[in-house]
Design a protein around this motif. Structure first.
Motif, PDB file in Angstrom:
ATOM      1  N   VAL A  53       2.291   2.287   0.682  1.00 14.63           N
ATOM      2  CA  VAL A  53       1.057   1.324   0.789  1.00 14.63           C
ATOM      3  C   VAL A  53       1.283   0.159   0.180  1.00 14.63           C
ATOM      4  O   VAL A  53       1.891   0.176  -1.007  1.00 14.63           O
ATOM      5  CB  VAL A  53       0.111   2.034   0.189  1.00 14.63           C
ATOM      6  N   TRP A  54       0.829  -0.989   0.515  1.00 12.79           N
ATOM      7  CA  TRP A  54       1.215  -2.258   0.223  1.00 12.79           C
ATOM      8  C   TRP A  54      -0.139  -2.756  -0.536  1.00 12.79           C
ATOM      9  O   TRP A  54      -1.382  -2.377  -0.171  1.00 12.79           O
ATOM     10  CB  TRP A  54       1.372  -3.417   1.344  1.00 12.79           C
ATOM     11  N   ALA A  55       0.015  -3.322  -1.880  1.00 13.44           N
ATOM     12  CA  ALA A  55      -1.104  -3.885  -2.631  1.00 13.44           C
ATOM     13  C   ALA A  55      -0.503  -5.121  -3.336  1.00 13.44           C
ATOM     14  O   ALA A  55       0.384  -5.029  -4.010  1.00 13.44           O
ATOM     15  CB  ALA A  55      -1.565  -2.814  -3.608  1.00 13.44           C
ATOM     16  N   GLY A  56      -1.428  -6.199  -2.858  1.00 17.47           N
ATOM     17  CA  GLY A  56      -0.978  -7.517  -3.547  1.00 17.47           C
ATOM     18  C   GLY A  56       0.532  -7.859  -3.435  1.00 17.47           C
ATOM     19  O   GLY A  56       1.126  -8.613  -4.168  1.00 17.47           O
TER      20      GLY A  56
ATOM     21  N   ALA B 147      -0.585   4.510  -5.044  1.00 18.14           N
ATOM     22  CA  ALA B 147      -1.502   4.370  -3.845  1.00 18.14           C
ATOM     23  C   ALA B 147      -1.134   5.613  -2.929  1.00 18.14           C
ATOM     24  O   ALA B 147      -2.027   6.284  -2.433  1.00 18.14           O
ATOM     25  CB  ALA B 147      -1.642   3.207  -3.577  1.00 18.14           C
ATOM     26  N   VAL B 148      -0.105   5.248  -2.570  1.00 15.67           N
ATOM     27  CA  VAL B 148       0.542   6.371  -1.421  1.00 15.67           C
ATOM     28  C   VAL B 148       0.263   7.881  -2.010  1.00 15.67           C
ATOM     29  O   VAL B 148       0.113   8.573  -1.105  1.00 15.67           O
ATOM     30  CB  VAL B 148       1.842   6.080  -1.003  1.00 15.67           C
ATOM     31  N   GLN B 149       0.496   8.218  -3.105  1.00 16.79           N
ATOM     32  CA  GLN B 149       0.299   9.484  -3.721  1.00 16.79           C
ATOM     33  C   GLN B 149      -0.973   9.792  -3.491  1.00 16.79           C
ATOM     34  O   GLN B 149      -1.506  11.090  -3.491  1.00 16.79           O
ATOM     35  CB  GLN B 149       0.797   9.710  -5.159  1.00 16.79           C
TER      36      GLN B 149
ATOM     37  N   ALA C  88      -7.930   6.208   3.738  1.00 16.62           N
ATOM     38  CA  ALA C  88      -7.356   5.645   4.920  1.00 16.62           C
ATOM     39  C   ALA C  88      -7.873   4.005   5.123  1.00 16.62           C
ATOM     40  O   ALA C  88      -7.121   3.173   5.409  1.00 16.62           O
ATOM     41  CB  ALA C  88      -7.424   6.397   6.020  1.00 16.62           C
ATOM     42  N   ARG C  89      -9.143   4.066   4.854  1.00 14.95           N
ATOM     43  CA  ARG C  89      -9.736   2.650   5.145  1.00 14.95           C
ATOM     44  C   ARG C  89      -9.527   1.607   4.103  1.00 14.95           C
ATOM     45  O   ARG C  89      -9.277   0.475   3.974  1.00 14.95           O
ATOM     46  CB  ARG C  89     -11.255   2.878   5.229  1.00 14.95           C
ATOM     47  N   GLU C  90      -9.427   2.235   2.558  1.00 18.30           N
ATOM     48  CA  GLU C  90      -9.208   1.550   1.363  1.00 18.30           C
ATOM     49  C   GLU C  90      -7.762   1.252   1.059  1.00 18.30           C
ATOM     50  O   GLU C  90      -7.506   0.372   0.677  1.00 18.30           O
ATOM     51  CB  GLU C  90      -9.929   2.371   0.190  1.00 18.30           C
ATOM     52  N   LEU C  91      -6.801   2.186   1.513  1.00 23.09           N
ATOM     53  CA  LEU C  91      -5.431   2.056   1.218  1.00 23.09           C
ATOM     54  C   LEU C  91      -4.737   2.301   2.588  1.00 23.09           C
ATOM     55  O   LEU C  91      -4.022   3.299   2.661  1.00 23.09           O
ATOM     56  CB  LEU C  91      -5.127   3.073   0.128  1.00 23.09           C
ATOM     57  N   PRO C  92      -4.788   1.374   3.530  1.00 21.71           N
ATOM     58  CA  PRO C  92      -3.986   1.729   4.722  1.00 21.71           C
ATOM     59  C   PRO C  92      -2.465   1.730   4.636  1.00 21.71           C
ATOM     60  O   PRO C  92      -1.954   1.099   3.684  1.00 21.71           O
ATOM     61  CB  PRO C  92      -4.537   0.502   5.628  1.00 21.71           C
ATOM     62  N   ALA C  93      -1.973   2.732   5.296  1.00 25.50           N
ATOM     63  CA  ALA C  93      -0.722   3.187   5.107  1.00 25.50           C
ATOM     64  C   ALA C  93       0.158   2.524   6.122  1.00 25.50           C
ATOM     65  O   ALA C  93      -0.348   2.203   7.303  1.00 25.50           O
ATOM     66  CB  ALA C  93      -0.276   4.555   5.040  1.00 25.50           C
TER      67      ALA C  93
END
Length: 300
Positions: free
Chosen positions: A77-80, A87-89, A104-109
């Motif tokens: 999961v990419w963030a910033g 996040a992926v966990q 899945a909507r908040e933290l797309p993989a």
């Protein structure tokens, strides 16, 4: 299906005469096999646990794959602009279908595929990695994100550049493979890391909930919890307020789960929400592996 693994090496390997090596970035995500069956998609974590429900976005993305396809890779999961292991966990341990859909909507993989093990009725595992890689690229290139092949180079100088530059985006090392190597379980690949300090997600506590003696942790690339070494006084104090803010799991488990400690004993732990990340040092020896918690990671 048992997966191939990598052993740690202290320096960047170069190929001996007559052989060639492949170098790939090492993502600290959630190891995942994707099986495109005749009428469905199934996803298996490294432990063998089926986690399809946790990744509805990747399940949908895998449906255009030909039946019989088996991919090996890492969920990130990419963030910033960086990979976010915590996040992926959260995604991997979603406890319900509704929570999985919301995450899945908040933290797309994204799925970083590094091997193609089968397609149609053909088992590709006996083939050299170079051939499997070519087939992987041809399969995924028309599809695009979130299913994509991990970058690869056979140039050791470029690999060394990656090794120095990629930590800025959360990639902490390289995986090295022989181009003529078949795919088989066991530690036949190699990995080079900048540090043995890693992030781990807290999934449970051993002992009193607010003053635990040890933690149940999930390390990058695996989903089977391990029990940490006994916590230092400073770490226990640091964890106190963070644990107090976490809700108790609902409903509480009828029986406490267990995980292995550093000498292979089964230890019961109290599950908690996978919302805390700690920095750990993971050291393996011939007899056992010890995971020592260094500090709590404070979100930016």
């Amino acid at each position: 299906m048992e997966v191939a693994l990598a052993r740690v090496v202290p320096t960047l390997p170069t190929a001996p005469p007559g052989r060639r090596l492949a170098y790939e970035p090492k993502f600290d995500g959630h190891r995942l096999l994707i099986f495109r069956l005749v009428d469905t998609v199934r996803m298996q974590a490294r432990s063998g646990r089926i986690v399809t429900r946790a990744f509805p976005d990747l399940e949908a993305a895998a449906r255009p794959l030909p039946p019989g396809t088996v991919l090996d890779g890492e969920v990130v999961v990419w963030a910033g602009g960086r990979t976010d292991f915590a996040a992926v966990q959260k995604r991997a341990f979603a406890a319900s279908e509704s929570r999985a859909g919301r995450l899945a909507r908040e933290l797309p993989a994204s799925y970083a595929a590094f091997d193609l093990l089968a397609i149609g009725a053909e088992d590709l595992r006996p083939l050299p990695y170079e051939q499997r890689r070519a087939r992987l690229m041809a399969l995924l290139e028309p599809l695009g994100p979130p299913l994509q092949a991990v970058p690869m180079t056979t140039d050791p100088e470029l690999a060394a550049t990656w090794y120095e530059a990629l930590p800025e985006i959360g990639v902490e090392g390289l995986v090295i493979k022989d181009l003529d190597q078949p795919y088989r379980p066991g530690r036949h690949w190699r990995k080079l890391r900048h540090s043995e300090a890693r992030d781990a997600v807290v999934v449970g506590v051993v002992g009193p909930r607010l003053r635990p003696r040890a933690l149940a942790l999930v390390l990058p690339g695996d989903d089977a919890p391990v029990i940490s070494a006994p916590l230092s006084t400073g770490v226990r104090a640091q964890l106190g307020s963070a644990l107090r803010d976490l809700p108790d799991p609902q409903p509480p488990p009828a029986e406490l789960p267990t995980a292995l400690d550093r000498v292979g004993a089964e230890i019961a732990y109290r599950p908690i929400a996978p919302d805390l990340t700690v920095e750990v040092r993971h050291e393996s020896t011939v007899r056992h592996a010890a995971t020592t918690v260094m500090r709590l990671r404070i979100p930016d």
